[in-house]
Design a protein around this motif. Structure first.
Motif, short mmCIF file in Angstrom:
data_model
loop_
_atom_site.label_atom_id
_atom_site.label_comp_id
_atom_site.label_asym_id
_atom_site.label_seq_id
_atom_site.Cartn_x
_atom_site.Cartn_y
_atom_site.Cartn_z
N LEU A 18 45.90 33.09 43.95
CA LEU A 18 45.55 32.74 45.32
C LEU A 18 46.77 32.75 46.23
O LEU A 18 46.71 33.24 47.36
CB LEU A 18 44.91 31.34 45.35
CG LEU A 18 43.40 31.26 45.14
CD1 LEU A 18 42.96 29.79 45.11
CD2 LEU A 18 42.66 31.99 46.25
N LEU A 19 47.88 32.22 45.76
CA LEU A 19 49.06 32.08 46.62
C LEU A 19 49.78 33.40 46.84
O LEU A 19 50.14 33.74 47.97
CB LEU A 19 50.02 31.05 46.01
CG LEU A 19 49.52 29.60 46.01
CD1 LEU A 19 50.48 28.70 45.25
CD2 LEU A 19 49.36 29.10 47.44
N TRP A 20 50.02 34.14 45.77
CA TRP A 20 50.77 35.38 45.90
C TRP A 20 49.86 36.59 46.12
O TRP A 20 50.31 37.57 46.70
CB TRP A 20 51.63 35.60 44.65
CG TRP A 20 52.94 34.89 44.71
CD1 TRP A 20 54.11 35.38 45.21
CD2 TRP A 20 53.23 33.57 44.25
NE1 TRP A 20 55.12 34.46 45.09
CE2 TRP A 20 54.60 33.32 44.50
CE3 TRP A 20 52.48 32.57 43.66
CZ2 TRP A 20 55.22 32.13 44.19
CZ3 TRP A 20 53.09 31.37 43.34
CH2 TRP A 20 54.44 31.16 43.61
N GLY A 21 48.66 36.54 45.64
CA GLY A 21 47.75 37.66 45.81
C GLY A 21 48.15 38.85 44.95
O GLY A 21 48.72 38.71 43.87
N GLY A 22 47.85 40.06 45.45
CA GLY A 22 48.11 41.27 44.67
C GLY A 22 46.99 41.52 43.68
O GLY A 22 45.87 41.03 43.82
N THR A 23 47.31 42.28 42.65
CA THR A 23 46.30 42.62 41.64
C THR A 23 45.99 41.43 40.75
O THR A 23 46.86 40.59 40.47
CB THR A 23 46.78 43.80 40.78
OG1 THR A 23 45.79 44.06 39.77
CG2 THR A 23 48.11 43.49 40.12
N ILE A 24 44.77 41.38 40.28
CA ILE A 24 44.35 40.27 39.42
C ILE A 24 44.84 40.46 37.98
O ILE A 24 44.87 39.52 37.20
CB ILE A 24 42.81 40.15 39.44
CG1 ILE A 24 42.37 38.80 38.86
CG2 ILE A 24 42.16 41.30 38.66
CD1 ILE A 24 40.89 38.55 38.97
N TRP A 25 45.27 41.70 37.66
CA TRP A 25 45.60 41.99 36.26
C TRP A 25 46.93 41.37 35.83
O TRP A 25 47.13 41.12 34.64
CB TRP A 25 45.62 43.50 36.05
CG TRP A 25 44.30 44.12 36.34
CD1 TRP A 25 43.99 44.96 37.38
CD2 TRP A 25 43.08 43.93 35.61
NE1 TRP A 25 42.66 45.31 37.35
CE2 TRP A 25 42.07 44.69 36.27
CE3 TRP A 25 42.74 43.20 34.49
CZ2 TRP A 25 40.76 44.73 35.83
CZ3 TRP A 25 41.43 43.23 34.04
CH2 TRP A 25 40.46 44.00 34.71
N GLY A 26 47.84 41.13 36.76
CA GLY A 26 49.10 40.49 36.40
C GLY A 26 48.89 39.09 35.81
O GLY A 26 49.32 38.81 34.68
N PRO A 27 48.23 38.17 36.55
CA PRO A 27 47.95 36.85 35.96
C PRO A 27 47.13 36.91 34.68
O PRO A 27 47.35 36.11 33.76
CB PRO A 27 47.18 36.12 37.08
CG PRO A 27 47.58 36.81 38.34
CD PRO A 27 47.83 38.24 37.96
N LEU A 28 46.21 37.88 34.60
CA LEU A 28 45.40 37.99 33.39
C LEU A 28 46.24 38.40 32.19
O LEU A 28 46.00 37.96 31.07
CB LEU A 28 44.25 38.99 33.61
CG LEU A 28 43.11 38.50 34.50
CD1 LEU A 28 42.05 39.58 34.65
CD2 LEU A 28 42.48 37.22 33.94
N MET A 29 47.25 39.25 32.41
CA MET A 29 48.13 39.64 31.31
C MET A 29 48.99 38.47 30.84
O MET A 29 49.27 38.32 29.65
CB MET A 29 49.02 40.81 31.73
CG MET A 29 48.29 42.14 31.87
SD MET A 29 47.49 42.68 30.32
CE MET A 29 45.76 42.26 30.67
N VAL A 30 49.42 37.63 31.80
CA VAL A 30 50.17 36.43 31.41
C VAL A 30 49.28 35.51 30.58
O VAL A 30 49.69 34.97 29.54
CB VAL A 30 50.69 35.70 32.66
CG1 VAL A 30 51.40 34.41 32.25
CG2 VAL A 30 51.66 36.60 33.43
#
Length: 437
Positions: free
Chosen positions: A155-167
């Motif tokens: 929510l805060l940084w935005g961008g692609t959703i796949w980055g947080p999902l990979m973490v």
């Protein structure tokens, strides 16, 4: 009654007296004043001096607040309104600067059309903390508490959703590796839980996230860290540091208490090195020196570097606070765990640590409060915390010369956060008292 007793007693009451009110000096406000403010010569002198100081201070501060101006476009306009309403010699606060620039003090230079994202993130943060802080809520909500950091980052940084999902996938892999490692050895399980996610994040997470972004470009508008500031920045750094430093500090405390030579000495070296250097030096290290040790072309976000350094700094202090709780625990508790046949990890998790952490609550919360206030030091490495933004606002032509109003607002916001942590600490201490129902 005997005749002898009747001759020696002049009068014997045969009925009870009605109950009377206590003397006015022995009840209510007058009794409190006598006992607390006027109980002796020294107390009377201190009371009179204190009343004089309070009256003198309120006499200067109250007019400044009561004559405050909230609707103006600049400091000059504020003064013109003051001269018209109260006279040129009147004391008046120009809180119009708060009305005009509150969004910068709260969000920095975050895009105004996206303010809903940090507001929603703050609400979700409170909902994620609730099941952790209050055990009368359903335990199933802890699943949301574990997933919340990835949602908040998105929510805060935005961008692609796949980055947080990979973490998140890295943590899942670490959990799976730990379960498989448990079948062999506890030490192997811990090493697998650490190495597997780290290797995944270093070598696989980036390429997989990039490929998925091209295949399924799901995401929202990206916001750079340099656009974040104000209390949003202080909250991100403070909450991240508090959340991450507590488990790391507990591990360091156990490591310093360990009988294993290498683990003990490494924990001692880390704690003493971190505690022996001021936080501002570590922040400069994160800002200037860390890039020299990274591979060429690596773009390591400054806010992430600051969060890492703040976490390491706070964890060293938390470790010593927890070690004090462990040392205060009677030796019989350790012996009782051994008598029950519990291994090291079960004895720590079920018997030793719960009692040690209860003893350490005041010190832990005190460290957290200090950590949250120390987030203002990031102004020295170029991040716009509330203090840095106040300097930026005062540098504009409209508000050049404004001073106290900005710092009163900033101080009030920090007080709300820190006072809330202090009250929760008292609530937790009272709840954990023996015999509490």
């Amino acid at each position: 009654m005997s005749d002898t007793h009747a001759q020696t007693v002049a009068y014997v009451r045969e009925t009870m007296l009605e109950q009377k009110e206590p003397p006015i000096t022995e009840t209510g406000a007058i009794k409190w004043l006598r006992e607390n403010l006027f109980s002796g010569a020294t107390n009377i002198i201190l009371t009179v001096v204190s009343i004089f100081v309070i009256v003198w201070g309120l006499g200067h501060i109250l007019p400044w607040f009561l004559n405050s101006i909230w609707d103006a476009g600049s400091l000059t306009e504020c003064r013109e309104i003051r001269n018209e309403l109260y006279g040129s010699d009147a004391s008046s606060a120009c809180f119009a600067v708060i009305s005009a620039r509150w969004h910068q003090l709260l969000f920095g230079f975050y895009p105004q059309e996206l303010y809903w994202r940090p507001v929603l993130a703050f609400v979700l943060l409170l909902s994620a903390l609730a099941p952790v802080l209050f055990n009368n809520l359903p335990r199933k909500l802890l699943t949301w508490s574990m997933l919340a950091p990835f949602v908040l980052y998105f929510l805060l940084w935005g961008g692609t959703i796949w980055g947080p999902l990979m973490v998140l996938a890295g943590f899942v892999l670490g959990s799976v590796a730990f379960r498989f490692g448990e079948q062999v050895n506890a030490i192997i399980a811990v090493l697998a839980a650490i190495l597997v996610p780290v290797l995944f994040w270093l070598f696989l997470a980036g390429p997989i996230a990039g490929a998925l972004s091209e295949l399924l470009p799901i995401g929202i508008t990206k916001v750079e860290s340099k656009d974040m500031g104000g209390f949003m920045l202080a909250t991100i750094i403070g909450v991240s540091g508090i959340t991450l430093s507590l488990p790391l500090g507990i591990v360091l405390a156990l490591g310093r208490q360990s009988d294993m030579f290498l683990i003990n000495k490494m924990s001692v070296a880390f704690i003493e090195t971190i505690r022996g250097v001021p936080l501002i030096v570590w922040l400069f290290t994160a800002s200037l020196l860390l890039n020299y040790f990274l591979p060429r072309g690596t773009n390591f976000d400054l806010m992430l570097r600051v969060i890492i350094m703040v976490t390491l700094f706070a964890s060293a202090y938390i470790a010593e606070v927890v070690r004090g709780g462990l040392a205060a625990l009677p030796k019989g508790q350790y012996e009782a765990a051994d008598a029950l046949g519990l291994d090291y990890w079960k004895s720590m998790r079920l018997i030793v640590l719960p009692q040690a952490l209860k003893i350490s609550i005041p010190g832990i919360v005190n460290t957290f409060i200090g950590l949250f206030k120390d987030t203002t030091l990031v102004v020295f490495i170029g991040l716009l915390d509330p203090i840095g933004l106040s300097n930026t606002i005062r540098a504009t032509t409209e508000w050049n010369g404004i001073y106290w109003e900005l710092f009163v607002f900033i101080g009030l916001m920090f007080f709300i956060f820190c006072f809330s942590m202090g009250r929760y600490s008292l609530f937790l201490e009272k709840k954990l008292q023996r015999g509490h129902r």
